[in-house]
Scaffold this motif. Structure first.
Motif, PDB file in Angstrom:
ATOM      1  N   LYS A   3      -2.105  17.055 -92.905  1.00  0.00           N
ATOM      2  CA  LYS A   3      -1.676  17.859 -92.855  1.00  0.00           C
ATOM      3  C   LYS A   3      -2.514  18.866 -93.242  1.00  0.00           C
ATOM      4  O   LYS A   3      -2.448  20.177 -93.559  1.00  0.00           O
ATOM      5  N   ILE A   4      -3.630  18.298 -94.105  1.00  0.00           N
ATOM      6  CA  ILE A   4      -4.674  18.925 -94.939  1.00  0.00           C
ATOM      7  C   ILE A   4      -6.469  18.628 -94.484  1.00  0.00           C
ATOM      8  O   ILE A   4      -6.065  17.068 -94.944  1.00  0.00           O
ATOM      9  N   LEU A  81       0.752  25.785 -96.741  1.00  0.00           N
ATOM     10  CA  LEU A  81       2.062  24.695 -96.633  1.00  0.00           C
ATOM     11  C   LEU A  81       2.834  25.128 -97.253  1.00  0.00           C
ATOM     12  O   LEU A  81       3.963  24.820 -96.475  1.00  0.00           O
ATOM     13  N   THR A  82       3.246  26.337 -97.771  1.00  0.00           N
ATOM     14  CA  THR A  82       4.811  26.343 -98.163  1.00  0.00           C
ATOM     15  C   THR A  82       5.395  26.927 -96.434  1.00  0.00           C
ATOM     16  O   THR A  82       6.808  27.110 -96.741  1.00  0.00           O
ATOM     17  N   ASP A  83       4.486  27.478 -95.933  1.00  0.00           N
ATOM     18  CA  ASP A  83       5.043  27.916 -94.839  1.00  0.00           C
ATOM     19  C   ASP A  83       5.299  26.915 -93.191  1.00  0.00           C
ATOM     20  O   ASP A  83       5.535  26.803 -92.180  1.00  0.00           O
ATOM     21  N   VAL A  87      -3.256  22.782 -92.784  1.00  0.00           N
ATOM     22  CA  VAL A  87      -4.544  23.717 -93.215  1.00  0.00           C
ATOM     23  C   VAL A  87      -6.024  22.874 -92.367  1.00  0.00           C
ATOM     24  O   VAL A  87      -5.693  21.968 -93.110  1.00  0.00           O
ATOM     25  N   VAL A  88      -6.949  23.505 -92.597  1.00  0.00           N
ATOM     26  CA  VAL A  88      -7.871  23.166 -92.011  1.00  0.00           C
ATOM     27  C   VAL A  88      -8.788  23.827 -93.343  1.00  0.00           C
ATOM     28  O   VAL A  88      -9.103  24.862 -93.046  1.00  0.00           O
ATOM     29  N   LEU A 116      -6.961  14.362 -95.391  1.00  0.00           N
ATOM     30  CA  LEU A 116      -8.150  13.523 -94.354  1.00  0.00           C
ATOM     31  C   LEU A 116      -9.194  14.465 -94.324  1.00  0.00           C
ATOM     32  O   LEU A 116      -9.232  15.677 -94.218  1.00  0.00           O
ATOM     33  N   ALA A 117     -10.416  13.674 -94.807  1.00  0.00           N
ATOM     34  CA  ALA A 117     -11.951  14.219 -94.719  1.00  0.00           C
ATOM     35  C   ALA A 117     -12.442  14.393 -94.070  1.00  0.00           C
ATOM     36  O   ALA A 117     -12.779  13.210 -92.971  1.00  0.00           O
ATOM     37  N   VAL A 118     -13.155  14.999 -92.961  1.00  0.00           N
ATOM     38  CA  VAL A 118     -14.253  14.781 -92.038  1.00  0.00           C
ATOM     39  C   VAL A 118     -15.550  15.151 -91.733  1.00  0.00           C
ATOM     40  O   VAL A 118     -15.734  16.361 -92.090  1.00  0.00           O
TER      41      VAL A 118
END
Ligand code: AP5
Length: 222
Positions: A3-4, A81-83, A87-88, A116-118
């Motif tokens: 999610k992140i 995130l509480t929504d 998030v990107v 996750l890091a891209v």
């Protein structure tokens, strides 16, 4: 799927271009630290000495203070995130202390399994080429590449807004940003995420749509 999603890469590597696409495709929120800072710049009433200092650093191609970035970005992450949305994060992590502090923040909020890091990899030379030719829509923030199909546009293809060069896309400031925030500066951050086992690398050199396909694959597989 995580999610992140944290986009890493030198200035001009395509973080903003790809972050916007990914967020639109997956219904995630796009959080760009640079855009958050530029929004403050548009509203001088909000300025205070700390903000003045942050904006001066930005104009000079230097990093804004870590504490200022945390104040700006952490609240936004929590809010979205509480929504229930993912998030990107685009450009929100620029040095090792920031990478560590964000990780601490994710742990405190039970989110460390969601990260996750891209890395969008690109040479500093190509970054410089792209940034000297980039235009942005003043109204909707669309990023315009210097490509045969877009280089002669006189208005935004999405909203007809005015196209401008970003204030920090001055060649001397770009050089400074590449020294301060380019591949050499990124190396310890990349190692940090590599050691955590949550780094994916995507080549940023191919065409925008090809890069987007690889980014999507990496994120879907996470
Ligand atoms: P920020 O706004 O994040 O700028 P940046 O890192 O320099 O990144 P850019 O927006 O310049 O490039 P990008 O990688 O998003 O590339 P883009 O998609 O536009 O930060 C600005 C300033 O804020 C920093 O200098 C700093 O002062 C401060 N700041 C922000 N975050 C901070 C933090 N965490 N800590 C401290 N300070 C912070 O693409 C570039 C161009 O290439 C575009 O024209 C695009 O259309 C084109 N393009 C993209 N992909 C392709 C492709 N595949 N082929 C051809 N063209 C392409």
């Amino acid at each position: 799927m995580k999610k992140i999603i944290i986009f890493l890469g030198p200035p001009g590597s395509g973080k903003g271009t790809q972050a916007k696409k990914l967020a639109a495709d997956f219904g995630f929120v796009h959080l760009s630290s640079g855009d958050l800072l530029r929004n403050i710049l548009k509203n001088p009433l909000a300025n205070d000495p700390e903000t003045e200092k942050a904006l001066a650093a930005m104009k000079a191609g230097l990093l804004v203070s870590d504490q200022y970035i945390y104040k700006l970005v952490f609240g936004e992450i929590k809010k979205h995130l509480t929504d229930g949305k993912g998030v990107v994060l685009d450009g929100a992590i620029r040095n090792l202390p920031q990478a560590e502090e964000y990780q601490k923040f994710f742990q405190e909020n039970n989110l460390s399994d969601e990260v996750l890091a891209v890395e969008i990899s690109l040479t500093d030379e190509e970054s410089f080429n792209r940034l000297t030719k980039r235009r942005i829509c003043v109204s909707c923030g669309e990023i315009i590449p210097y490509l045969p199909a877009t280089r002669d546009l006189t208005a935004c293809p999405k909203c007809d807004g005015e196209l401008k060069t970003r204030a920090d896309d001055d060649p001397e400031v770009i050089k400074k940003r590449i020294v301060e925030q380019g591949n050499i500066a990124l190396a310890p951050i990349i190692s940090f995420y590599e050691n955590l086992g949550i780094l994916r690398r995507v080549d940023g050199q191919p065409a925008i749509e090809e890069v987007a396909v690889e980014v999507k694959k990496a994120v879907k597989a996470s």
